[in-house]
Design a protein around this motif. Sequence first.
Motif, PDB file in Angstrom:
ATOM      1  N   ALA A   1     -55.186  54.649  81.123  1.00  0.00           N
ATOM      2  CA  ALA A   1     -54.344  54.460  82.245  1.00  0.00           C
ATOM      3  C   ALA A   1     -52.752  54.895  81.860  1.00  0.00           C
ATOM      4  CB  ALA A   1     -54.274  52.914  82.259  1.00  0.00           C
ATOM      5  N   VAL A   2     -52.642  55.082  80.639  1.00  0.00           N
ATOM      6  CA  VAL A   2     -51.251  55.539  80.651  1.00  0.00           C
ATOM      7  C   VAL A   2     -51.333  57.066  80.532  1.00  0.00           C
ATOM      8  CG1 VAL A   2     -49.509  56.318  78.662  1.00  0.00           C
ATOM      9  CG2 VAL A   2     -50.312  53.631  79.168  1.00  0.00           C
ATOM     10  N   LYS A   3     -52.347  57.676  80.141  1.00  0.00           N
ATOM     11  CA  LYS A   3     -52.546  59.244  80.105  1.00  0.00           C
ATOM     12  C   LYS A   3     -52.664  59.590  81.570  1.00  0.00           C
ATOM     13  CE  LYS A   3     -56.166  62.635  78.906  1.00  0.00           C
ATOM     14  NZ  LYS A   3     -57.210  62.771  78.344  1.00  0.00           N
ATOM     15  N   ARG A   4     -53.314  58.777  82.604  1.00  0.00           N
ATOM     16  CA  ARG A   4     -53.553  59.062  83.886  1.00  0.00           C
ATOM     17  C   ARG A   4     -51.961  58.882  84.587  1.00  0.00           C
ATOM     18  NH1 ARG A   4     -56.747  55.381  85.176  1.00  0.00           N
ATOM     19  NH2 ARG A   4     -55.305  53.737  85.778  1.00  0.00           N
ATOM     20  N   ALA A   5     -51.327  57.931  84.174  1.00  0.00           N
ATOM     21  CA  ALA A   5     -49.949  57.573  84.703  1.00  0.00           C
ATOM     22  C   ALA A   5     -49.013  58.686  84.589  1.00  0.00           C
ATOM     23  CB  ALA A   5     -49.570  56.219  84.617  1.00  0.00           C
ATOM     24  N   LEU A   6     -48.843  58.954  83.078  1.00  0.00           N
ATOM     25  CA  LEU A   6     -47.702  59.792  82.610  1.00  0.00           C
ATOM     26  C   LEU A   6     -48.225  61.209  82.579  1.00  0.00           C
ATOM     27  CD1 LEU A   6     -46.374  57.572  80.152  1.00  0.00           C
ATOM     28  CD2 LEU A   6     -45.782  57.548  82.436  1.00  0.00           C
ATOM     29  N   GLY A   7     -49.529  61.638  82.593  1.00  0.00           N
ATOM     30  CA  GLY A   7     -49.945  62.818  82.382  1.00  0.00           C
ATOM     31  C   GLY A   7     -49.761  63.559  81.001  1.00  0.00           C
ATOM     32  N   ALA A   8     -49.801  62.634  79.903  1.00  0.00           N
ATOM     33  CA  ALA A   8     -49.709  63.110  78.602  1.00  0.00           C
ATOM     34  C   ALA A   8     -50.577  62.118  77.827  1.00  0.00           C
ATOM     35  CB  ALA A   8     -48.303  62.964  78.224  1.00  0.00           C
ATOM     36  N   GLU A   9     -50.959  62.638  76.758  1.00  0.00           N
ATOM     37  CA  GLU A   9     -52.114  61.975  75.758  1.00  0.00           C
ATOM     38  C   GLU A   9     -51.099  61.246  74.690  1.00  0.00           C
ATOM     39  OE1 GLU A   9     -55.552  60.598  74.490  1.00  0.00           O
ATOM     40  OE2 GLU A   9     -55.347  62.542  75.909  1.00  0.00           O
ATOM     41  N   PRO A  10     -51.193  59.716  74.858  1.00  0.00           N
ATOM     42  CA  PRO A  10     -50.436  59.053  73.757  1.00  0.00           C
ATOM     43  C   PRO A  10     -50.857  59.354  72.440  1.00  0.00           C
ATOM     44  CG  PRO A  10     -51.774  57.658  74.967  1.00  0.00           C
ATOM     45  CD  PRO A  10     -52.128  59.033  75.623  1.00  0.00           C
ATOM     46  N   ALA A  11     -50.027  59.330  71.210  1.00  0.00           N
ATOM     47  CA  ALA A  11     -50.459  59.446  69.949  1.00  0.00           C
ATOM     48  C   ALA A  11     -50.821  58.303  69.378  1.00  0.00           C
ATOM     49  CB  ALA A  11     -49.256  60.058  69.238  1.00  0.00           C
ATOM     50  N   ALA A  12     -51.673  58.256  68.525  1.00  0.00           N
ATOM     51  CA  ALA A  12     -52.485  56.928  67.854  1.00  0.00           C
ATOM     52  C   ALA A  12     -51.375  56.259  67.554  1.00  0.00           C
ATOM     53  CB  ALA A  12     -53.312  57.642  66.800  1.00  0.00           C
ATOM     54  N   GLY A  13     -51.435  54.917  67.853  1.00  0.00           N
ATOM     55  CA  GLY A  13     -50.552  54.048  67.450  1.00  0.00           C
ATOM     56  C   GLY A  13     -49.371  53.603  68.258  1.00  0.00           C
ATOM     57  N   THR A  14     -49.089  54.855  69.098  1.00  0.00           N
ATOM     58  CA  THR A  14     -48.005  54.612  70.065  1.00  0.00           C
ATOM     59  C   THR A  14     -48.010  53.238  70.991  1.00  0.00           C
ATOM     60  OG1 THR A  14     -47.767  57.123  70.261  1.00  0.00           O
ATOM     61  CG2 THR A  14     -46.845  55.854  72.010  1.00  0.00           C
ATOM     62  N   LEU A  15     -49.251  53.188  71.416  1.00  0.00           N
ATOM     63  CA  LEU A  15     -49.253  51.849  72.422  1.00  0.00           C
ATOM     64  C   LEU A  15     -49.481  50.598  71.593  1.00  0.00           C
ATOM     65  CD1 LEU A  15     -51.161  53.558  75.061  1.00  0.00           C
ATOM     66  CD2 LEU A  15     -48.851  53.280  74.999  1.00  0.00           C
ATOM     67  N   GLU A  16     -49.303  50.421  70.446  1.00  0.00           N
ATOM     68  CA  GLU A  16     -49.199  49.172  69.960  1.00  0.00           C
ATOM     69  C   GLU A  16     -47.999  48.171  70.340  1.00  0.00           C
ATOM     70  OE1 GLU A  16     -52.246  48.381  68.635  1.00  0.00           O
ATOM     71  OE2 GLU A  16     -52.995  50.506  69.081  1.00  0.00           O
ATOM     72  N   PHE A  17     -48.016  47.562  71.306  1.00  0.00           N
ATOM     73  CA  PHE A  17     -46.923  46.967  71.633  1.00  0.00           C
ATOM     74  C   PHE A  17     -47.161  45.290  71.877  1.00  0.00           C
ATOM     75  CE2 PHE A  17     -48.884  47.677  75.353  1.00  0.00           C
ATOM     76  CZ  PHE A  17     -48.286  48.863  75.989  1.00  0.00           C
ATOM     77  N   GLU A  18     -47.935  44.816  71.025  1.00  0.00           N
ATOM     78  CA  GLU A  18     -48.251  43.426  71.105  1.00  0.00           C
ATOM     79  C   GLU A  18     -47.094  42.583  71.065  1.00  0.00           C
ATOM     80  OE1 GLU A  18     -51.063  42.071  72.177  1.00  0.00           O
ATOM     81  OE2 GLU A  18     -51.950  44.115  72.105  1.00  0.00           O
ATOM     82  N   GLY A  19     -45.964  42.781  70.292  1.00  0.00           N
ATOM     83  CA  GLY A  19     -44.575  42.181  70.166  1.00  0.00           C
ATOM     84  C   GLY A  19     -44.019  42.191  71.701  1.00  0.00           C
TER      85      GLY A  19
ATOM     86  N   GLY B   1     -41.523  64.672  75.824  1.00  0.00           N
ATOM     87  CA  GLY B   1     -42.831  64.657  75.879  1.00  0.00           C
ATOM     88  C   GLY B   1     -43.382  63.613  75.087  1.00  0.00           C
ATOM     89  N   GLU B   2     -42.845  62.854  74.304  1.00  0.00           N
ATOM     90  CA  GLU B   2     -43.417  61.720  73.630  1.00  0.00           C
ATOM     91  C   GLU B   2     -43.549  60.568  74.498  1.00  0.00           C
ATOM     92  OE1 GLU B   2     -39.869  60.204  70.775  1.00  0.00           O
ATOM     93  OE2 GLU B   2     -40.543  62.156  70.312  1.00  0.00           O
ATOM     94  N   ILE B   3     -44.619  59.808  74.019  1.00  0.00           N
ATOM     95  CA  ILE B   3     -44.692  58.560  74.809  1.00  0.00           C
ATOM     96  C   ILE B   3     -44.216  57.388  73.869  1.00  0.00           C
ATOM     97  CG2 ILE B   3     -46.550  56.846  75.927  1.00  0.00           C
ATOM     98  CD1 ILE B   3     -47.963  59.502  76.686  1.00  0.00           C
ATOM     99  N   GLN B   4     -43.581  56.391  74.361  1.00  0.00           N
ATOM    100  CA  GLN B   4     -43.076  55.231  73.713  1.00  0.00           C
ATOM    101  C   GLN B   4     -42.937  54.150  74.702  1.00  0.00           C
ATOM    102  OE1 GLN B   4     -38.525  55.992  72.999  1.00  0.00           O
ATOM    103  NE2 GLN B   4     -39.318  57.837  71.964  1.00  0.00           N
ATOM    104  N   VAL B   5     -42.865  52.882  74.069  1.00  0.00           N
ATOM    105  CA  VAL B   5     -42.583  51.625  74.619  1.00  0.00           C
ATOM    106  C   VAL B   5     -41.121  51.401  74.817  1.00  0.00           C
ATOM    107  CG1 VAL B   5     -42.849  49.078  74.551  1.00  0.00           C
ATOM    108  CG2 VAL B   5     -44.810  50.700  73.591  1.00  0.00           C
ATOM    109  N   ASP B   6     -40.861  51.097  76.017  1.00  0.00           N
ATOM    110  CA  ASP B   6     -39.464  51.010  76.474  1.00  0.00           C
ATOM    111  C   ASP B   6     -39.049  49.462  76.691  1.00  0.00           C
ATOM    112  OD1 ASP B   6     -36.767  51.221  77.357  1.00  0.00           O
ATOM    113  OD2 ASP B   6     -37.424  52.295  79.127  1.00  0.00           O
ATOM    114  N   PRO B   7     -38.713  48.716  75.847  1.00  0.00           N
ATOM    115  CA  PRO B   7     -38.337  47.297  75.938  1.00  0.00           C
ATOM    116  C   PRO B   7     -37.166  47.112  76.734  1.00  0.00           C
ATOM    117  CG  PRO B   7     -38.002  47.771  73.668  1.00  0.00           C
ATOM    118  CD  PRO B   7     -38.707  48.994  74.295  1.00  0.00           C
ATOM    119  N   SER B   8     -36.241  48.005  76.884  1.00  0.00           N
ATOM    120  CA  SER B   8     -35.005  47.839  77.668  1.00  0.00           C
ATOM    121  C   SER B   8     -35.247  48.328  79.100  1.00  0.00           C
ATOM    122  CB  SER B   8     -34.067  48.661  76.957  1.00  0.00           C
ATOM    123  OG  SER B   8     -34.106  49.826  77.243  1.00  0.00           O
ATOM    124  N   GLY B   9     -36.211  48.907  79.403  1.00  0.00           N
ATOM    125  CA  GLY B   9     -36.481  49.528  80.755  1.00  0.00           C
ATOM    126  C   GLY B   9     -35.458  50.641  81.027  1.00  0.00           C
ATOM    127  N   ARG B  10     -34.890  51.204  80.206  1.00  0.00           N
ATOM    128  CA  ARG B  10     -33.753  51.994  80.529  1.00  0.00           C
ATOM    129  C   ARG B  10     -33.927  53.417  80.001  1.00  0.00           C
ATOM    130  NH1 ARG B  10     -28.928  47.880  81.250  1.00  0.00           N
ATOM    131  NH2 ARG B  10     -29.799  46.551  82.777  1.00  0.00           N
TER     132      ARG B  10
END
Length: 91
Positions: free
Chosen positions: A67-85, A35-44
Amino acid sequence: MPKRRPDHVPTRTCAVCRQARPKREMTRVVRTPAGEIQVDPSGRLAGRGTYVCAEPSCRDARLRADAVKRALGAEPAAGTLEFEGAFDAAT
């Protein structure tokens, strides 16, 4: 099984701007089975995934979180979507 065409480029739709782009240019965000939301750089990673492109308009934190909340049906935690790198690596 027929071989894949050499000119085939898989495309995905950005969750924020809804534009279809080549999969390699996108960053995958996944809701894991836990149920946690994370960035997946490997795509796997296992779980429900969505994609976000590297366009400046799609980097807005509020739009991206909605957009992520709508697509995944879950609220992202603060700081989870910080993926500028991750955007820099994808381009």
